[in-house]
Design a protein around this motif. Sequence first.
Motif, mmCIF file in Angstrom:
data_model
loop_
_atom_site.group_PDB
_atom_site.id
_atom_site.type_symbol
_atom_site.label_atom_id
_atom_site.label_comp_id
_atom_site.label_asym_id
_atom_site.label_seq_id
_atom_site.Cartn_x
_atom_site.Cartn_y
_atom_site.Cartn_z
ATOM 1 N N THR A 154 82.945 -80.242 17.358
ATOM 2 C CA THR A 154 82.690 -79.222 18.385
ATOM 3 C C THR A 154 83.779 -79.178 19.451
ATOM 4 O OG1 THR A 154 81.272 -80.824 19.522
ATOM 5 C CG2 THR A 154 80.192 -79.209 18.089
ATOM 6 N N LEU A 206 85.733 -76.611 17.590
ATOM 7 C CA LEU A 206 84.960 -75.404 17.274
ATOM 8 C C LEU A 206 83.662 -75.432 18.067
ATOM 9 C CD1 LEU A 206 85.374 -75.441 13.358
ATOM 10 C CD2 LEU A 206 86.789 -74.246 15.033
ATOM 11 N N PRO A 207 83.707 -75.136 19.367
ATOM 12 C CA PRO A 207 82.509 -75.237 20.208
ATOM 13 C C PRO A 207 81.408 -74.270 19.813
ATOM 14 C CG PRO A 207 84.333 -74.191 21.391
ATOM 15 C CD PRO A 207 84.901 -74.749 20.135
ATOM 16 N N ASP A 208 81.727 -73.220 19.062
ATOM 17 C CA ASP A 208 80.713 -72.240 18.674
ATOM 18 C C ASP A 208 80.074 -72.545 17.323
ATOM 19 O OD1 ASP A 208 81.176 -70.782 21.007
ATOM 20 O OD2 ASP A 208 82.766 -69.602 20.077
ATOM 21 N N LEU A 209 80.464 -73.644 16.661
ATOM 22 C CA LEU A 209 79.878 -73.985 15.364
ATOM 23 C C LEU A 209 78.376 -74.222 15.515
ATOM 24 C CD1 LEU A 209 80.201 -74.764 12.353
ATOM 25 C CD2 LEU A 209 80.599 -77.111 13.113
ATOM 26 N N THR A 210 77.606 -73.565 14.648
ATOM 27 C CA THR A 210 76.151 -73.635 14.737
ATOM 28 C C THR A 210 75.557 -73.864 13.353
ATOM 29 O OG1 THR A 210 76.188 -72.068 16.583
ATOM 30 C CG2 THR A 210 74.070 -72.416 15.496
ATOM 31 N N LYS A 264 87.336 -68.011 9.221
ATOM 32 C CA LYS A 264 86.426 -67.965 10.366
ATOM 33 C C LYS A 264 85.082 -67.385 9.956
ATOM 34 C CE LYS A 264 85.995 -66.142 15.086
ATOM 35 N NZ LYS A 264 84.669 -65.523 14.859
ATOM 36 N N ASP A 311 81.451 -69.046 10.570
ATOM 37 C CA ASP A 311 80.425 -68.299 11.303
ATOM 38 C C ASP A 311 79.136 -68.187 10.491
ATOM 39 O OD1 ASP A 311 82.200 -67.921 13.372
ATOM 40 O OD2 ASP A 311 82.710 -65.854 12.825
ATOM 41 N N ALA A 347 75.930 -70.640 10.364
ATOM 42 C CA ALA A 347 74.803 -70.568 11.306
ATOM 43 C C ALA A 347 73.479 -70.374 10.576
ATOM 44 C CB ALA A 347 75.026 -69.446 12.311
#
Length: 482
Positions: A95, A98-102, A141, A145, A148
């Motif tokens: 993270t 890649l802080p937006d990895l969900t 990307k 994405d 998620a």
Amino acid sequence: MKGIAEAVTGLERQLQQASELAGATGMPGVGGYLAGIYHAGQQRVICAGYANTAARIDMTQDTGFPLGSITKAMTTTLVMRYVERGEIDLDGAVTAYLPDLTLQTPGHVDTLRVRHLLNHTHGIDGTGLMPSAVRGRDAVKSYVDALAGCGTLFPVEQFVSYSNPGFSIAGRILEVVTGIPFTELLERELYEPVGMADSATSAEQAIMRRTAVGHTLDRRTGTIRPVDLFALPPSGAAAGSTAVVTIADLLAFARTHLANGRSPSGRRVLSAEFSALMRTVTHDMQTPNIPPIGYGWWLLQFGSTVAMWHIGGTPGCTSHLIVLPDYDFAFAAFGSGPGAPLRHERHTLWLLRDYLGLEVPVTVTFDAATSVDDAAKLAGYAGTYRTLQYRHDVRTVEGHLEHSVTFEPMDSDHARLGAYAGGPQPTKLAPVSNGIFAPADRPAESFTGPFGRMNLVSFHGTTPDGHPSHVGRALALARRDT
């Protein structure tokens, strides 16, 4: 020591015998085949069959082919280059890059470290994910994405389970760190310094040169025909969906690792320290069907020597690379059609045993007495196990276990892959040892080589009610559902 000419003669003889057995149609279940051997400074490439049976295009020594998941070893090499430069931290949190990895599993991404991505211990349930809507710069990307919508199979580092998400995430980290799309980075930071001048990173590049296509069995005619899908979507590029290479170029990559990170031209691609790190065991499942894993390499033990190994698959194609540093030896192969893995297996075992003189013992022996001592124990393995888009059904049938795998596409975008996933063909299993089973219709010798071992079925972990929590086959795990 035997010379490389003897190895080539032996492989050519085997290919000829296979072609004769199949008559005018070529090798059984194979459209075309390429093999390359490097040994102690000498190198040879041989070929057989067709690059495209429909167009009657001959396979040649310089024919390109879809590499598939051997790309994972290349992605790892790229990551290690940036670790060595201090721009990526192996123990760093994913993270942080890649802080937006969900993911659907709360808190799991917070436990992920970069190293978990490179040895299949990340636990993400997404190996069947292959979104195709986005191409170009944002393709990788788009894969990350899409995670998620994925959950997890196990906590980080509990098990090893072969999968694509870790390497797709690693590819995206490389993009974020460098600002360069993964395929461009692969060309610039790996192909070029290794000397892989004839390799491509996309179907658009590959179409400009002679390139092999995948083949499948036409069930109406019983003959081999080209597949309808040349490559998997570019979103999975870092995991192996788009690279197209030649045998000579793949051997150049192998030779770079044989030389502890120095390419055949003498250029330093990776330091000896990090090249050695890639082939150092990081996790061992202690089961014959899932070998110990380093970073980017599976590690196979043959007597006192260790081989670095990887395979690759795209629709209708199978590639294979095995590298033995102790012998300054590498064998690379590509085949199209369902018969290719068997060819890889036979050639590999012949080279190890007859050419290099290694001890390659039979991996398993059937021993029902120590494996399953009563019906209740056997029934404990039964159940439904799942991983993204795949359902594993394990049943008890007339005193034995039966295992089948069904492809269940998550959406219409993935349904197109169903033709290459195969149908649910139940396999009768025979016990090997506690938690290890093998297809009952095959001799024990057929599970000796790396491809044969992948047909073994293993059970792992324990649920609260005492049943196995996971089933393993073909290097990957599925989690118990019922």
